[in-house]
Design an enzyme around this catalytic site. Sequence first.
Site, mmCIF file in Angstrom:
data_model
loop_
_atom_site.group_PDB
_atom_site.id
_atom_site.type_symbol
_atom_site.label_atom_id
_atom_site.label_comp_id
_atom_site.label_asym_id
_atom_site.label_seq_id
_atom_site.Cartn_x
_atom_site.Cartn_y
_atom_site.Cartn_z
ATOM 1 C CB SER A 1 5.090 2.294 -2.687
ATOM 2 O OG SER A 1 5.131 1.024 -2.074
ATOM 3 C CE LYS A 2 8.803 7.239 2.057
ATOM 4 N NZ LYS A 2 7.472 7.916 2.142
ATOM 5 N NE ARG A 3 3.526 -1.754 -0.651
ATOM 6 C CZ ARG A 3 3.436 -2.536 -1.702
ATOM 7 N NH1 ARG A 3 3.736 -3.808 -1.615
ATOM 8 N NH2 ARG A 3 3.038 -2.060 -2.871
#
Length: 464
Positions: free
Chosen positions: A238-240
């Site tokens: 994910s963007k994390r």
Amino acid sequence: MTKVITRFAPSPTGYLHIGGARTALFNWLLARKNGGEFILRIEDTDLERSREEMTQAILDAMDWLGLDYDQGPYFQSQRLDLYREYIQKLVDTGQAYYCQCTPEEVDAMREEARAKGLKPKYNGRCREKNLGPGPGRVIRLKAPLAGQTAFHDLVKGPIAVNNEELDDFVLQRADGTPTYNLAVVVDDATMGVTHVLRGDDHINNTPKQILIYRALELNVPLFGHVPMILGPDKKKLSKRHGATSVMKYKEMGFLPEAMINYLVRLGWAYGDEEIFSREELIEKFSLENLSKSASVFDMDKLLWLNSHYIKEGDPRRLARLLSEHIRDSHSDLDLTYLEKIVPLLQPRAKTIMEMADQAEFFLVADDQLQYDAKAVQKFLSDEARNHLQEIIRRLEQAETFDRQELENILAKYLEDANIKFKVIAQPIRVAITGRTASPGLFETMEVLGKERTIRRMKRALNRI
Ligand code: GLU
């Protein structure tokens, strides 16, 4: 043998991300390998979340990756009549029915089932009511109450669910729009899709879709569900974990062939080979070698592949890509000059962005060159000053200023001054590049040219 037809069916609710691109690539490869067709279909029935600019972004990303399609892009929003027709067919044959239960009532049914320790589902209240259309009414599939729905997943092997687990799920929402499961079946069937490869987040939808195929007496395609991509911490990517949008990688200076090579290896293997050209991929790709387990996104590997393709790349093409990256900071770019710089940086830059940084000293005006303070202090010493002065004098006599001549001039000077190359190498480098790291000294001087090299050396002298 029937022609292999695959498709990629993104929803334009976000950018094309790594996982989607990999799905697209697998489908593209399967079609290309078998001389089949690859379809692009934009699943934009969720009008609230679909955005036109996302459709464009997806098309751009497909284009960048070179995933060309033989049909499409189709838009589900333009096919609503077709879905209605099929839904009507199901209603007419008694395999679907109108339901007037409100969302709150359905929630309550689910809650009730949960409280009894059962699987939460719609309880079939309207199943035998024979209701007609009306405001707020949805259409549900009359799903089988017993038996199993099974399929052989191309990646995961045999999968079966007890029909008891499935409920009479919705085919048409109260607002008249079809649900994903209905639209996808109608599309895949009418487009003649033979193989559906997609992320395993859809695996629970597949039995439902098979029920719709059966109810409509349509051929069921083959399904394959590829495992998720995980971040280095083994959680869903994910963007994390950094950039997930494919086009961000373009901006960061990755080459599409590196991206393709990287994506394919996220879940597919061919022995321990790592580097595949597009042609090799088409030749070697097979469903048998798709991995059953999740793959972990590995930035270092992507960088490694990218530096490989940069090293191997055509300097003229790379110069063009480089110019796109630096256009904003350098307005009057000379492509021919960039084409001379690029080969010097190809062995050193892992991305085009890095290349832009490494090319900077070539591009700035001589009187704008920034000097690294530490490098100046360390290498532009008094001793260096004397050497540089004499070297400048000799360089002024140079005729061709090519690497060979430069090497000869410097070698002669070393001999005359009785010093080692390292005594003058870094001072010259710092003087003409401002830094302690650069491509080979003679190549760098050659590309900079006589006038600029000497001007920079003189300017550096004035700083000592
Ligand atoms: N529109 C769906 C998605 O983006 C596609 C699912 C499918 O491939 O069937 O997840």
